[in-house]
Design a protein around this motif. Structure first.
Motif, mmCIF file in Angstrom:
data_model
loop_
_atom_site.group_PDB
_atom_site.id
_atom_site.type_symbol
_atom_site.label_atom_id
_atom_site.label_comp_id
_atom_site.label_asym_id
_atom_site.label_seq_id
_atom_site.Cartn_x
_atom_site.Cartn_y
_atom_site.Cartn_z
ATOM 1 N N ASN A 122 11.283 6.017 -2.386
ATOM 2 C CA ASN A 122 11.388 7.407 -2.849
ATOM 3 C C ASN A 122 10.324 8.313 -2.245
ATOM 4 N N ASN A 123 9.196 7.756 -1.820
ATOM 5 C CA ASN A 123 8.220 8.576 -1.103
ATOM 6 C C ASN A 123 8.892 9.134 0.154
ATOM 7 N N GLY A 124 9.640 8.277 0.839
ATOM 8 C CA GLY A 124 10.423 8.730 1.990
ATOM 9 C C GLY A 124 11.440 9.786 1.579
ATOM 10 N N ILE A 163 3.696 15.013 8.388
ATOM 11 C CA ILE A 163 3.862 14.769 6.949
ATOM 12 C C ILE A 163 4.036 13.269 6.758
ATOM 13 N N ASP A 164 3.154 12.699 5.975
ATOM 14 C CA ASP A 164 3.158 11.251 5.730
ATOM 15 C C ASP A 164 3.896 10.952 4.433
ATOM 16 N N ALA A 165 5.173 10.567 4.571
ATOM 17 C CA ALA A 165 5.977 10.179 3.406
ATOM 18 C C ALA A 165 6.411 8.724 3.579
ATOM 19 N N LEU A 166 5.470 7.881 4.029
ATOM 20 C CA LEU A 166 5.811 6.477 4.283
ATOM 21 C C LEU A 166 5.810 5.663 3.000
ATOM 22 N N PHE A 167 4.669 5.622 2.323
ATOM 23 C CA PHE A 167 4.559 4.847 1.077
ATOM 24 C C PHE A 167 3.762 5.654 0.062
ATOM 25 N N GLY A 168 4.185 5.577 -1.176
ATOM 26 C CA GLY A 168 3.458 6.237 -2.255
ATOM 27 C C GLY A 168 3.138 5.224 -3.327
ATOM 28 N N ALA A 170 -0.348 14.301 3.272
ATOM 29 C CA ALA A 170 0.179 13.082 2.659
ATOM 30 C C ALA A 170 0.977 13.419 1.400
ATOM 31 N N VAL A 171 2.069 12.697 1.222
ATOM 32 C CA VAL A 171 2.908 12.870 0.045
ATOM 33 C C VAL A 171 2.503 11.834 -1.006
ATOM 34 N N ASP A 172 2.066 12.302 -2.123
ATOM 35 C CA ASP A 172 1.621 11.502 -3.284
ATOM 36 C C ASP A 172 0.282 10.811 -3.043
ATOM 37 N N VAL A 173 0.212 9.867 -2.132
ATOM 38 C CA VAL A 173 -1.070 9.288 -1.700
ATOM 39 C C VAL A 173 -0.986 9.051 -0.188
ATOM 40 N N PRO A 174 -2.116 9.040 0.517
ATOM 41 C CA PRO A 174 -2.055 8.649 1.927
ATOM 42 C C PRO A 174 -1.511 7.212 2.006
ATOM 43 N N SER A 175 -0.524 7.009 2.845
ATOM 44 C CA SER A 175 0.110 5.682 2.915
ATOM 45 C C SER A 175 -0.921 4.617 3.246
ATOM 46 N N GLY A 176 -0.893 3.544 2.471
ATOM 47 C CA GLY A 176 -1.861 2.458 2.637
ATOM 48 C C GLY A 176 -2.971 2.500 1.598
#
Ligand SMILES: NC(=O)C1=CN([C@@H]2O[C@H](COP(=O)(O)OP(=O)(O)OC[C@H]3O[C@@H](n4cnc5c(N)ncnc54)[C@H](O)[C@@H]3O)[C@@H](O)[C@H]2O)[C@@H](O)CC1
Ligand SMILES: [K+]
Length: 500
Positions: free
Chosen positions: A56-58, A116-121, A148-154
């Motif tokens: 869903n982050n994606g 825009i980083d929407a890889l993992f949240g 970053a979306v929600d949190v920086p991925s990783g």
């Protein structure tokens, strides 16, 4: 502000959906908030690369991409993994994106104004490896700005830890409220600027989330402002408390003086520095409003404490380590007053945390311990209470439960924890506070607030925040002596003006 764990945030989302808000509406609102923040960073018609992950982050990324394309920006969208494997709301959001979807695995990213980083949240469940890790490292190596979306991925949303590798963002947009990982290092630094968006989950869903996790706060005046000491026309120096600061020998008196000045500047009515007789002249040469008393031993301290008006004792800075310090701490703890232990008072109990806990229980002291990472490790590592590899909030809570004291685990992301499970993370500070004697002033501020009757958790949180504020307003060139001198302005601007 209360913080929510990842699990509690899931509870908010689920409760909102149960309450009739479609999950897709939440995702649409999240993606819209991301697009808004992106627009604030993009030149008109600028070029943006959106990286979408498998969950869903994606999905949030697909919504943001669509909105930005509609607004006239040039959008290149890359998906990690097979877009056909997206499910639920994320699949639906992907279906509304009409532009090309490129494979992110091994792709060279085009140059752009913003990624825009929407890889993992919130769904990050293991360390990044393979294509995901290579992609994150390529984005960081390119060095351009990342939103970053929600949190920086990783970054782990609960602990702030990096799972294998993590995006370094200039800004992170998150939803509803912050998570611990936004404020704990290294997560805090990787987030860049923090933005918060309301996505329409509503107050009932928030309540459900708050009920699902222990009270954890972002430190700030809203946490302790109401408890902050208030003067009345009838106040006088004896109603404002009397802090006793134990000083080291003649060659080690500076730390106690810094603490004493902190206590006085934050409003304690009276402050006394008690030192070996040979150090009194040294202290007297530097102090005026602060009183001086001789104190050579634990017995002398016991005698001093027959003065019931001494309502807080501060021990540790410059005191020396070993049995004489342990004896003084035992006497101070048994006196049942407010108590702040720092530096040598903590190191003297290295490997002896249960003994310290027993002393504190003895007098039912209103105690605050202020260890930095080294002191914390010497005191608590190896005790049964300390789970290996636990995050800073968990460790601080365990130390507080073990000792029955409020624990201020210092650092760039200072954590304040109470024995009853309340905890706060402080991100109001500055690296310029990392200077000799700064910690001595901090424990003095806490002692001064305890002396004025604040309860230990509130006094500790307020002291940390005020100290941080002094650091933020001074900047380069700050030395510990400046911090007490900054207190009048800090108190006037930040506390008096915010509590009405
Ligand atoms: N209703 C909701 O739950 C909402 C969720 N929202 C967004 O949804 C996100 C959470 O979504 P999800 O729970 O789907 O989780 P994520 O999208 O964060 O990631 C989950 C996916 O990543 C995979 N994954 C996890 N760790 C991995 C790793 N190290 N390497 C490779 N793959 C890995 C999982 O197998 C899963 O497919 C939030 O962060 C937020 O951005 C928002 O849309 C608002 C509403
Ligand atoms: K992300």
């Amino acid at each position: 502000m209360r913080l929510l764990t990842v699990a509690a945030m899931r509870r908010v989302d689920a409760a909102a959906i149960d309450g009739g808000v479609p999950g897709l509406a939440l995702m649409e609102a999240a993606g819209a908030a991301v697009a808004d923040r992106a627009r604030a960073r993009l030149p008109a018609g600028g070029r943006v690369v959106v990286l979408c992950g498998p969950g869903n982050n994606g999905g949030d990324g697909f919504v943001a991409a669509r909105r930005l394309a509609e607004a006239g920006y040039a959008v290149d969208l890359f998906c990690l993994g097979e877009p056909s494997k997206l499910t639920g709301d994320a699949a639906h959001a992907a279906g509304t994106w009409t532009g090309p979807v490129r494979a992110a695995d091994g792709a060279a990213l085009p140059s752009c104004d913003l990624v825009i980083d929407a890889l993992f949240g919130a769904g990050l469940s293991r360390d990044l490896d393979g294509a995901a890790r290579a992609l994150v490292e390529a984005v960081n190596a390119a060095g351009g700005p990342v939103l970053a979306v929600d949190v920086p991925s990783g970054v782990d949303g609960d602990t702030g830890a990096v799972r294998g590798s993590a995006i370094r963002a200039v800004e992170t947009v998150t939803f509803v409220t912050f998570k611990p990982g936004h404020l704990l290092e290294p997560g805090r630094s990787l987030c860049g600027q923090l933005s918060l968006a309301d996505i329409g989950t509503g107050p009932a869903a928030l309540e459900a989330g708050l009920a699902a996790c222990a009270p954890l706060y972002r430190n700030g005046p809203e946490l302790w402002g109401r408890d902050f000491p208030r003067l009345t026309a009838a106040s006088h120096k004896y109603t404002r408390g009397h802090a006793l600061v134990l000083s080291g020998p003649a060659t080690k008196t500076g730390a106690a003086r810094l603490a004493a000045r902190g206590a006085l500047r934050v409003g304690a009515g009276l402050v006394t520095v008690a030192s070996p007789a040979a150090a009194i002249a040294e202290n007297a040469a530097h102090l005026t409003a602060i009183m001086l008393r001789p104190c050579e031993s634990a017995d002398d301290l016991d005698d001093l404490l027959t003065d019931e008006r001494l309502n807080v004792i501060l021990a540790g800075p410059g005191l020396g380590t070993g049995e004489p310090t342990r004896e003084r701490v035992a006497v101070a703890a048994a006196a049942g007053r407010g108590l702040v232990l720092d530096a040598d008072a903590l190191t003297s109990f290295a490997g002896k945390a249960p003994l310290l806990a027993a002393h504190l229980a003895d007098g039912d002291a209103r105690a605050v311990l202020t260890p930095h990472a080294g002191e914390f490790a010497r005191l608590f590592d190896g005790t049964d209470a300390m789970a290996e590899g636990a995050d800073k909030v968990t460790r601080s809570r365990a130390a507080a439960a073990l000792t029955g004291a409020v624990v201020v685990f210092k650092g760039a992301d200072t954590v304040i924890a109470a024995p009853d499970g309340r905890a706060a993370i402080n991100d109001h500070g500055s690296p310029y506070l990392g200077t000799a004697g700064s910690g001595d002033v901090l424990c003095g501020l806490i002692a001064g607030l305890l002396a004025q009757g604040m309860e230990p958790f509130a006094a500790a949180a307020a002291g940390v925040w005020l100290h941080g504020d002094a650091g933020l307003r001074h900047g380069p060139g700050l030395i510990a002596e400046d911090i007490p001198e900054l207190m009048p302005a800090v108190l006037r601007d930040r506390v008096e003006s915010t509590r009405g």
